[in-house]
Design a protein around this motif. Sequence first.
Motif, PDB file in Angstrom:
ATOM      1  N   PRO A 225       0.836  -1.205   0.000  1.00  0.00           N
ATOM      2  CA  PRO A 225       0.000   0.000   0.000  1.00  0.00           C
ATOM      3  C   PRO A 225       0.871   1.255   0.000  1.00  0.00           C
ATOM      4  O   PRO A 225       1.975   1.259   0.545  1.00  0.00           O
ATOM      5  CB  PRO A 225      -0.811  -0.127   1.290  1.00  0.00           C
ATOM      6  CG  PRO A 225      -0.075  -1.092   2.126  1.00  0.00           C
ATOM      7  CD  PRO A 225       0.696  -1.980   1.206  1.00  0.00           C
ATOM      8  N   THR A 226       0.340   2.292  -0.632  1.00  0.00           N
ATOM      9  CA  THR A 226       1.121   3.527  -0.695  1.00  0.00           C
ATOM     10  C   THR A 226       1.251   4.161   0.686  1.00  0.00           C
ATOM     11  O   THR A 226       2.295   4.693   1.031  1.00  0.00           O
ATOM     12  CB  THR A 226       0.468   4.527  -1.664  1.00  0.00           C
ATOM     13  OG1 THR A 226      -0.887   4.733  -1.256  1.00  0.00           O
ATOM     14  CG2 THR A 226       0.506   4.000  -3.078  1.00  0.00           C
ATOM     15  N   GLU A 227       0.176   4.115   1.462  1.00  0.00           N
ATOM     16  CA  GLU A 227       0.204   4.618   2.837  1.00  0.00           C
ATOM     17  C   GLU A 227      -0.298   3.537   3.770  1.00  0.00           C
ATOM     18  O   GLU A 227      -1.490   3.447   4.035  1.00  0.00           O
ATOM     19  CB  GLU A 227      -0.676   5.860   2.970  1.00  0.00           C
ATOM     20  CG  GLU A 227       0.029   7.146   2.680  1.00  0.00           C
ATOM     21  CD  GLU A 227      -0.811   8.331   3.091  1.00  0.00           C
ATOM     22  OE1 GLU A 227      -1.289   8.360   4.242  1.00  0.00           O
ATOM     23  OE2 GLU A 227      -0.993   9.206   2.257  1.00  0.00           O
ATOM     24  N   PRO A 228       0.604   2.673   4.271  1.00  0.00           N
ATOM     25  CA  PRO A 228       0.138   1.633   5.188  1.00  0.00           C
ATOM     26  C   PRO A 228      -0.329   2.236   6.503  1.00  0.00           C
ATOM     27  O   PRO A 228       0.170   3.267   6.948  1.00  0.00           O
ATOM     28  CB  PRO A 228       1.358   0.741   5.377  1.00  0.00           C
ATOM     29  CG  PRO A 228       2.519   1.582   5.028  1.00  0.00           C
ATOM     30  CD  PRO A 228       2.040   2.615   4.050  1.00  0.00           C
ATOM     31  N   VAL A 229      -1.306   1.567   7.104  1.00  0.00           N
ATOM     32  CA  VAL A 229      -1.840   2.014   8.395  1.00  0.00           C
ATOM     33  C   VAL A 229      -1.155   1.188   9.478  1.00  0.00           C
ATOM     34  O   VAL A 229      -1.367  -0.020   9.578  1.00  0.00           O
ATOM     35  CB  VAL A 229      -3.372   1.815   8.444  1.00  0.00           C
ATOM     36  CG1 VAL A 229      -3.912   2.231   9.795  1.00  0.00           C
ATOM     37  CG2 VAL A 229      -4.040   2.581   7.324  1.00  0.00           C
ATOM     38  N   PHE A 230      -0.307   1.840  10.248  1.00  0.00           N
ATOM     39  CA  PHE A 230       0.413   1.182  11.325  1.00  0.00           C
ATOM     40  C   PHE A 230      -0.232   1.530  12.654  1.00  0.00           C
ATOM     41  O   PHE A 230      -0.412   2.700  12.979  1.00  0.00           O
ATOM     42  CB  PHE A 230       1.886   1.604  11.364  1.00  0.00           C
ATOM     43  CG  PHE A 230       2.726   0.965  10.305  1.00  0.00           C
ATOM     44  CD1 PHE A 230       3.134  -0.343  10.442  1.00  0.00           C
ATOM     45  CD2 PHE A 230       3.101   1.678   9.179  1.00  0.00           C
ATOM     46  CE1 PHE A 230       3.914  -0.944   9.471  1.00  0.00           C
ATOM     47  CE2 PHE A 230       3.875   1.092   8.211  1.00  0.00           C
ATOM     48  CZ  PHE A 230       4.284  -0.224   8.345  1.00  0.00           C
ATOM     49  N   LEU A 231      -0.582   0.490  13.418  1.00  0.00           N
ATOM     50  CA  LEU A 231      -1.068   0.661  14.779  1.00  0.00           C
ATOM     51  C   LEU A 231      -0.023   0.046  15.704  1.00  0.00           C
ATOM     52  O   LEU A 231       0.287  -1.138  15.591  1.00  0.00           O
ATOM     53  CB  LEU A 231      -2.428  -0.018  14.980  1.00  0.00           C
ATOM     54  CG  LEU A 231      -3.018   0.070  16.372  1.00  0.00           C
ATOM     55  CD1 LEU A 231      -3.312   1.521  16.749  1.00  0.00           C
ATOM     56  CD2 LEU A 231      -4.277  -0.762  16.475  1.00  0.00           C
ATOM     57  N   SER A 232       0.532   0.844  16.593  1.00  0.00           N
ATOM     58  CA  SER A 232       1.605   0.379  17.469  1.00  0.00           C
ATOM     59  C   SER A 232       1.109   0.307  18.904  1.00  0.00           C
ATOM     60  O   SER A 232       0.349   1.166  19.353  1.00  0.00           O
ATOM     61  CB  SER A 232       2.797   1.334  17.405  1.00  0.00           C
ATOM     62  OG  SER A 232       3.251   1.458  16.080  1.00  0.00           O
ATOM     63  N   VAL A 233       1.560  -0.733  19.611  1.00  0.00           N
ATOM     64  CA  VAL A 233       1.253  -0.894  21.034  1.00  0.00           C
ATOM     65  C   VAL A 233       2.565  -0.708  21.782  1.00  0.00           C
ATOM     66  O   VAL A 233       3.503  -1.482  21.610  1.00  0.00           O
ATOM     67  CB  VAL A 233       0.643  -2.272  21.335  1.00  0.00           C
ATOM     68  CG1 VAL A 233       0.299  -2.396  22.799  1.00  0.00           C
ATOM     69  CG2 VAL A 233      -0.563  -2.532  20.464  1.00  0.00           C
ATOM     70  N   LYS A 234       2.630   0.333  22.599  1.00  0.00           N
ATOM     71  CA  LYS A 234       3.852   0.643  23.345  1.00  0.00           C
ATOM     72  C   LYS A 234       3.942  -0.246  24.593  1.00  0.00           C
ATOM     73  O   LYS A 234       2.959  -0.894  24.971  1.00  0.00           O
ATOM     74  CB  LYS A 234       3.838   2.111  23.740  1.00  0.00           C
ATOM     75  CG  LYS A 234       4.012   3.055  22.577  1.00  0.00           C
ATOM     76  CD  LYS A 234       4.017   4.463  23.103  1.00  0.00           C
ATOM     77  CE  LYS A 234       4.727   5.394  22.191  1.00  0.00           C
ATOM     78  NZ  LYS A 234       4.826   6.731  22.777  1.00  0.00           N
ATOM     79  N   PRO A 235       5.107  -0.274  25.234  1.00  0.00           N
ATOM     80  CA  PRO A 235       5.255  -1.100  26.449  1.00  0.00           C
ATOM     81  C   PRO A 235       4.275  -0.741  27.559  1.00  0.00           C
ATOM     82  O   PRO A 235       3.896  -1.593  28.351  1.00  0.00           O
ATOM     83  CB  PRO A 235       6.695  -0.846  26.888  1.00  0.00           C
ATOM     84  CG  PRO A 235       7.406  -0.390  25.668  1.00  0.00           C
ATOM     85  CD  PRO A 235       6.390   0.321  24.828  1.00  0.00           C
ATOM     86  N   ASP A 236       3.839   0.537  27.622  1.00  0.00           N
ATOM     87  CA  ASP A 236       2.877   0.928  28.653  1.00  0.00           C
ATOM     88  C   ASP A 236       1.433   0.709  28.191  1.00  0.00           C
ATOM     89  O   ASP A 236       0.503   1.225  28.804  1.00  0.00           O
ATOM     90  CB  ASP A 236       3.101   2.376  29.068  1.00  0.00           C
ATOM     91  CG  ASP A 236       2.920   3.355  27.907  1.00  0.00           C
ATOM     92  OD1 ASP A 236       2.783   2.896  26.757  1.00  0.00           O
ATOM     93  OD2 ASP A 236       2.919   4.570  28.160  1.00  0.00           O
ATOM     94  N   LEU A 237       1.249  -0.046  27.097  1.00  0.00           N
ATOM     95  CA  LEU A 237      -0.034  -0.423  26.505  1.00  0.00           C
ATOM     96  C   LEU A 237      -0.789   0.757  25.895  1.00  0.00           C
ATOM     97  O   LEU A 237      -1.979   0.653  25.616  1.00  0.00           O
ATOM     98  CB  LEU A 237      -0.927  -1.160  27.507  1.00  0.00           C
ATOM     99  CG  LEU A 237      -0.342  -2.430  28.119  1.00  0.00           C
ATOM    100  CD1 LEU A 237      -1.335  -3.059  29.075  1.00  0.00           C
ATOM    101  CD2 LEU A 237       0.069  -3.394  27.046  1.00  0.00           C
ATOM    102  N   SER A 238      -0.101   1.881  25.666  1.00  0.00           N
ATOM    103  CA  SER A 238      -0.742   2.984  24.954  1.00  0.00           C
ATOM    104  C   SER A 238      -0.666   2.703  23.457  1.00  0.00           C
ATOM    105  O   SER A 238       0.230   2.009  22.979  1.00  0.00           O
ATOM    106  CB  SER A 238      -0.060   4.306  25.305  1.00  0.00           C
ATOM    107  OG  SER A 238       1.298   4.282  24.896  1.00  0.00           O
ATOM    108  N   LEU A 239      -1.628   3.248  22.720  1.00  0.00           N
ATOM    109  CA  LEU A 239      -1.727   2.992  21.289  1.00  0.00           C
ATOM    110  C   LEU A 239      -1.258   4.208  20.504  1.00  0.00           C
ATOM    111  O   LEU A 239      -1.481   5.353  20.901  1.00  0.00           O
ATOM    112  CB  LEU A 239      -3.171   2.668  20.911  1.00  0.00           C
ATOM    113  CG  LEU A 239      -3.777   1.428  21.571  1.00  0.00           C
ATOM    114  CD1 LEU A 239      -5.236   1.288  21.167  1.00  0.00           C
ATOM    115  CD2 LEU A 239      -3.004   0.185  21.196  1.00  0.00           C
TER     116      LEU A 239
END
Length: 141
Positions: A60-74
């Motif tokens: 995809p030209t603009e992939p949608v990245f969802l990240s989960v940090k160590p403190d469980l914040s998105l």
Amino acid sequence: MAVRLDHGDDDLAETHEINVTPFIDVILVLLIVFMIAAPLATVDIPVDLPSANAEPQPRPTEPVFLSVKPDLSLVLGEEPLDKASLAAALDAKTGGDREQRVFLRADKSVEYGSLMDVMNELRAAGYLKIALVGLEAPDAR
């Protein structure tokens, strides 16, 4: 000079001992047969898998990245968000296209259950195409 070849009575003496040498030979031969036959007796299920001739999916030209940090914040892309606004933020990012793939990445320290909670939130929002992102490990050769 005379030699006596007869040592007494003509009856052969009975031996009351069992000769176990042939018995041991038979057991060893059976052991070898079972050692060879046991691996061949495993059950193989023949499955005729179809060949894949599909074209690789374009990136995809603009992939949608969802990240989960160590403190469980998105974090969606570069923007931090909370779980309550996840569906609305994804709809805004994808333009309401729920067939678009969401690339989910999480820190190593995030527990499996927490990652599954995020995946359940994505599913509840209607995003079923989820790709897990990880680092490619170098070949251990």
